[in-house]
Write an enzyme that holds these catalytic residues in place. Structure first.
Site, PDB file in Angstrom:
ATOM      1  N   GLU A   1      34.329  37.582  40.892  1.00  0.00           N
ATOM      2  CA  GLU A   1      35.693  38.079  41.052  1.00  0.00           C
ATOM      3  C   GLU A   1      36.694  36.942  40.855  1.00  0.00           C
ATOM      4  O   GLU A   1      37.551  36.692  41.699  1.00  0.00           O
ATOM      5  CB  GLU A   1      35.849  38.731  42.433  1.00  0.00           C
ATOM      6  CG  GLU A   1      34.932  39.923  42.662  1.00  0.00           C
ATOM      7  CD  GLU A   1      35.128  41.043  41.645  1.00  0.00           C
ATOM      8  OE1 GLU A   1      36.172  41.717  41.682  1.00  0.00           O
ATOM      9  OE2 GLU A   1      34.251  41.233  40.787  1.00  0.00           O
TER      10      GLU A   1
ATOM     11  N   LYS B   1      37.190  35.192  34.097  1.00  0.00           N
ATOM     12  CA  LYS B   1      37.112  36.426  33.313  1.00  0.00           C
ATOM     13  C   LYS B   1      38.025  36.351  32.089  1.00  0.00           C
ATOM     14  O   LYS B   1      37.673  36.834  31.010  1.00  0.00           O
ATOM     15  CB  LYS B   1      37.470  37.635  34.184  1.00  0.00           C
ATOM     16  CG  LYS B   1      36.348  38.033  35.146  1.00  0.00           C
ATOM     17  CD  LYS B   1      36.726  39.274  35.939  1.00  0.00           C
ATOM     18  CE  LYS B   1      35.588  39.670  36.871  1.00  0.00           C
ATOM     19  NZ  LYS B   1      34.425  40.221  36.145  1.00  0.00           N
TER      20      LYS B   1
ATOM     21  N   SER C   1      34.505  44.484  40.369  1.00  0.00           N
ATOM     22  CA  SER C   1      34.466  45.419  41.495  1.00  0.00           C
ATOM     23  C   SER C   1      35.831  45.644  42.128  1.00  0.00           C
ATOM     24  O   SER C   1      36.056  46.665  42.770  1.00  0.00           O
ATOM     25  CB  SER C   1      33.518  44.885  42.581  1.00  0.00           C
ATOM     26  OG  SER C   1      32.211  44.777  42.096  1.00  0.00           O
TER      27      SER C   1
ATOM     28  N   HIS D   1      32.608  50.161  36.004  1.00  0.00           N
ATOM     29  CA  HIS D   1      32.104  49.607  37.268  1.00  0.00           C
ATOM     30  C   HIS D   1      30.742  50.204  37.588  1.00  0.00           C
ATOM     31  O   HIS D   1      30.635  51.364  37.979  1.00  0.00           O
ATOM     32  CB  HIS D   1      33.112  49.911  38.385  1.00  0.00           C
ATOM     33  CG  HIS D   1      32.697  49.383  39.721  1.00  0.00           C
ATOM     34  ND1 HIS D   1      33.181  49.909  40.895  1.00  0.00           N
ATOM     35  CD2 HIS D   1      31.843  48.380  40.075  1.00  0.00           C
ATOM     36  CE1 HIS D   1      32.643  49.256  41.909  1.00  0.00           C
ATOM     37  NE2 HIS D   1      31.833  48.330  41.437  1.00  0.00           N
TER      38      HIS D   1
END
Length: 311
Positions: free
Chosen positions: A1, A6, A28, A49
């Protein structure tokens, strides 16, 4: 995360892809619209997801960002069906639908532990309700380290957006566990202990660290808190247009986050309880447990007009 990581991966991958390729993130919690800012083709960017363990979990939550095209959504929907999974479609939000609601389940269990309620009572209440795993056990699976990373990333993002981050009472318990280096299953030590030669069991140290000998244990109270907090958050998802389908809410809750099958799904649980009865109980929990149990305006309006959740 990690938003920066990313973004880097997105840009490096896109440099090797055709202009018509679809890029899907399995994040998520991070909003898809924000992640798509790193892409040169935000209309081709979407969230897919998956749930862990992927080989066993039947659901895939498809998340549309603000710029996601209808064609990209159609391709993603087809793809999910072709690999034998069940799709639901939601709009963008931090935590989307499933992670956002499931987080309330885990946090409520952790908060109750911090209040002095015995861990065994919390986990057994979840089991008796029909949840496949208790809130403490599932947090160990995810790892408290990831829980902490998600919280810190959310705080940073919301500060940049000029929004207030609402702290949860579970955070103090998580911080205590992290300070004791009990971070979850992979580390062999979390709310549970994981000996090599026997089954996992609740860590004996929870008793002296958190439990209060004079704390009254009311099983129905524990059950209601685990059920109602998720139902209330689901209604909020409807209010905010994250959810647009009762079907997707009910299917997603059972197939994705393990809401008890006997309920028919989260929104059907509200229907079968009766909106007036649900609101009455939720308002009691609001008084005893705090703001997170405040009844959404949508639910009160529906009760006034004798409506139920249906597509």
């Amino acid at each position: 995360e990690n938003r920066e990581l990313k973004a880097k991966v997105t840009q490096e991958a896109e440099a090797q892809l055709s202009t018509q390729a679809v890029f899907a993130s399995n994040t998520s919690t991070l909003p898809i619209t924000g992640l798509a800012e790193a892409s040169k083709r935000a209309e081709n960017f979407i969230g897919l997801h998956f749930f862990s363990p992927v080989d066993k979990m039947p659901l895939v939550e498809i998340i549309c960002g603000e710029k996601t095209s209808d064609e990209t959504l159609a391709l993603a929907y087809d793809y999910v069906q072709q690999i034998g999974k069940t799709p639901i479609v939601v709009n963008d939000s931090r935590g989307f639908y499933t992670s956002r609601v499931f987080g309330t389940f885990a946090n409520e269990g952790i908060a109750m532990l911090g209040e002095g309620i015995p861990a065994a009572a919390i986990e057994n209440a979840a089991f008796l309700l029909g949840f496949p795993v208790g809130p403490l056990a599932v947090t160990d699976e995810v790892s408290l380290t990831l829980v902490d990373k998600i919280r810190k990333q959310s705080m940073l993002d919301m500060a940049e957006e000029g929004k207030e981050f609402v702290h949860h009472p579970a955070e103090k318990t998580v911080d205590k566990m992290l300070a004791m280096e009990r971070v979850g299953k992979l580390a062999g030590a979390g709310f549970y202990s994981y000996p090599k030669d026997t089954k996992k069991h609740l860590w004996s140290g929870l008793k002296e660290t958190f439990e209060q000998a004079d704390k009254a244990i009311v099983l129905q109270e524990i059950k209601d808190r685990l059920l109602y907090i998720q139902a209330i958050e689901t209604v909020r998802c409807f209010e905010e247009n994250v959810l647009t389908s009762v079907r997707d809410a009910n299917i997603g809750s059972i197939m994705g986050i393990g809401f008890p099958v006997w309920t028919g799904g989260i929104l059907q649980f509200i229907n079968q309880t009766g909106l007036d009865a649900f609101i009455e109980r939720a308002e009691t929990l609001f008084v005893t447990c705090g703001e997170r149990f405040r009844v959404p305006i949508l639910l009160k309006d529906m009760a006034k007009n004798n409506l139920i959740f249906k597509d």
